[in-house]
Write an enzyme that holds these catalytic residues in place. Structure first.
Site, mmCIF file in Angstrom:
data_model
loop_
_atom_site.group_PDB
_atom_site.id
_atom_site.type_symbol
_atom_site.label_atom_id
_atom_site.label_comp_id
_atom_site.label_asym_id
_atom_site.label_seq_id
_atom_site.Cartn_x
_atom_site.Cartn_y
_atom_site.Cartn_z
ATOM 1 C CG ASP A 180 -2.129 0.938 1.062
ATOM 2 O OD1 ASP A 180 -3.138 0.575 0.436
ATOM 3 O OD2 ASP A 180 -2.024 2.071 1.577
ATOM 4 C CE1 TYR A 313 -5.337 6.351 -1.145
ATOM 5 C CE2 TYR A 313 -5.345 7.219 1.095
ATOM 6 C CZ TYR A 313 -5.376 6.145 0.222
ATOM 7 O OH TYR A 313 -5.429 4.865 0.711
ATOM 8 C CG HIS A 369 -4.234 -4.199 0.673
ATOM 9 N ND1 HIS A 369 -3.518 -3.799 -0.432
ATOM 10 C CD2 HIS A 369 -4.288 -3.106 1.486
ATOM 11 C CE1 HIS A 369 -3.160 -2.541 -0.300
ATOM 12 N NE2 HIS A 369 -3.605 -2.089 0.853
#
Length: 403
Positions: A180, A313, A369
């Protein structure tokens, strides 16, 4: 150890616990509809109702604090150029073996430093002749690290923070592991500080087909090699994420302040926003309610607030050159890749060969993940293999074990 590195104990104030309970007591839920538990629409009502009720009436945060505080935690001030000094929280578990390899573990979203919890005892113990000193920071804007109050805190600054932390701990050369945001930030470390970040292992790779100008031999192999059945399945999984699971990313990378109001004000909104990802991004991992609420509570009680984590982000999307570092070729840092079929992106192997010199690769049969939490034994074995005496990165790790 530097004098300004201080032991840290998680101790959420009673006032914060009381405020959380009051908000949970007053929460409203959406109108009931016959498809409220259809997960293609998002978080299921039955799960959120159960978790919110347990968070209010049964969940024992103090018990989780005591468990978390068994981890060796510290804080230290780190000066970040242009952003002042941030107090950074981190786990630092040294192995009993002084020749161990320094390893920086970098978490992502919606995870935290707790992702390393199951991995720690597997790495500090010597197995097959290799062990690690593990550093697992809370990224700035996450958990018990400070948040940036100026705009523009992007990939360079995250990498600078972690580089300075490792140097402060005496690890002038080290290896990394990340998925990630850990993938993206450790890629930035390898680009900015290749003399220190001497090898990286990732369990997520964002990359398209190889380009002839970057890697002509890999481009030719790709042109001549058909995809395996596993690679085809990985492309289906990646397409699902891109088409059905990417909405959170678009919002947080364009308007993080908007969702930030909901995350800061409503614990149920925060729970639903994070829980959907915990469910969708794992390979059927049997989350307990205590695990879910502990992970979510770390966001609820974060020093900078739960909304701060969304800004990474936006800052990355608006940072010049970040896409090139993430997906471009870096020939200076040996790279290992582990793929788990339930991850959010599972690209063909020759695609990730365009990221750098591959010295280790493995495609696992299951897992998702949060590899360090879902499949800690498998991930630890990959790290021992890659960084061990006869591993693909042994040419750089042999020197580290002698420092």
């Amino acid at each position: 150890m530097a004098s300004d590195i201080k032991p840290y104990t998680v101790a959420v104030p009673e006032e914060a616990l009381g405020r959380l309970k009051a908000k949970l007591d007053a929460h409203d839920l959406p109108q009931r509809v016959e498809f409220e538990d259809d997960t293609s629409y998002g978080a299921s009502a039955v799960d959120i109702r159960r978790l919110a009720a347990y968070w209010h009436d049964g969940f024992d945060w103090r018990a989780q604090e005591r468990r978390i505080n068994r981890l060796p935690q510290y804080t230290t001030p780190i000066h970040v150029d242009g952003f002042g000094t941030l107090n950074i929280h981190f786990v630092h578990q040294k192995s009993a073996h002084p020749e161990s390899i320094p390893l920086l573990f970098c978490h992502g979203w919606p995870g935290s430093f707790l992702e390393v919890e199951k991995l720690l005892p597997l790495l500090v113990e010597k197995r097959d002749g290799v062990s690690f000193h593990v550093v697992a920071p809370s990224l700035p804007n996450f958990a018990f690290s400070d948040g940036a109050t100026k705009k523009g805190f992007g990939p360079h600054q995250y990498a600078e923070t972690l580089q300075k932390l490792m140097q402060k701990l005496g690890y002038n050369k080290y290896v990394t592991q990340g998925g990630d945001w850990g993938y993206m930030i450790t890629r930035r470390l390898g680009a900015d500080y290749p003399e220190s970040c001497v090898a990286s292992h990732i369990n997520l790779a964002f990359r398209g087909p190889p380009q002839f100008k970057e890697t002509p031999w890999t481009w030719l192999q790709h042109a001549l090699t058909p995809w395996s059945s596993d690679e085809k399945k990985g492309l289906v999984r990646s397409a699902w994420f891109r088409e059905e699971g990417f909405g959170y990313n678009l919002l947080q990378s364009t308007k993080p302040a908007t969702i930030g109001f909901a995350l800061a004000d409503s614990p149920v909104a925060l729970l639903a926003w994070l829980y959907e990802k915990l469910r969708d991004w794992t390979d059927g991992y049997p989350w307990t309610d205590d695990e879910v609420l502990t992970w979510v509570s770390v966001y609820a009680f974060a020093n900078a607030g739960p909304e701060a984590s969304a800004r990474i982000y936006y800052e990355t999307r608006h940072s010049p050159g970040s896409a090139q570092v993430t997906a471009g070729y870096n020939g200076r840092v040996p790279l290992g890749v582990s793929q788990f079929p339930g991850d959010i992106a599972v690209v063909p192997r020759l695609w990730y060969h365009g990221l750098g010199p591959i010295v280790f690769e493995k495609r696992h049969k299951d897992g998702g993940h949060f590899a360090a939490f879902e499949r800690p034994e498998e991930l630890a074995e990959d790290l021992r293999t890659m960084f061990g005496r006869n591993g693909g990165a042994s040419s750089v790790t042999k020197a580290l074990s002698k420092l």
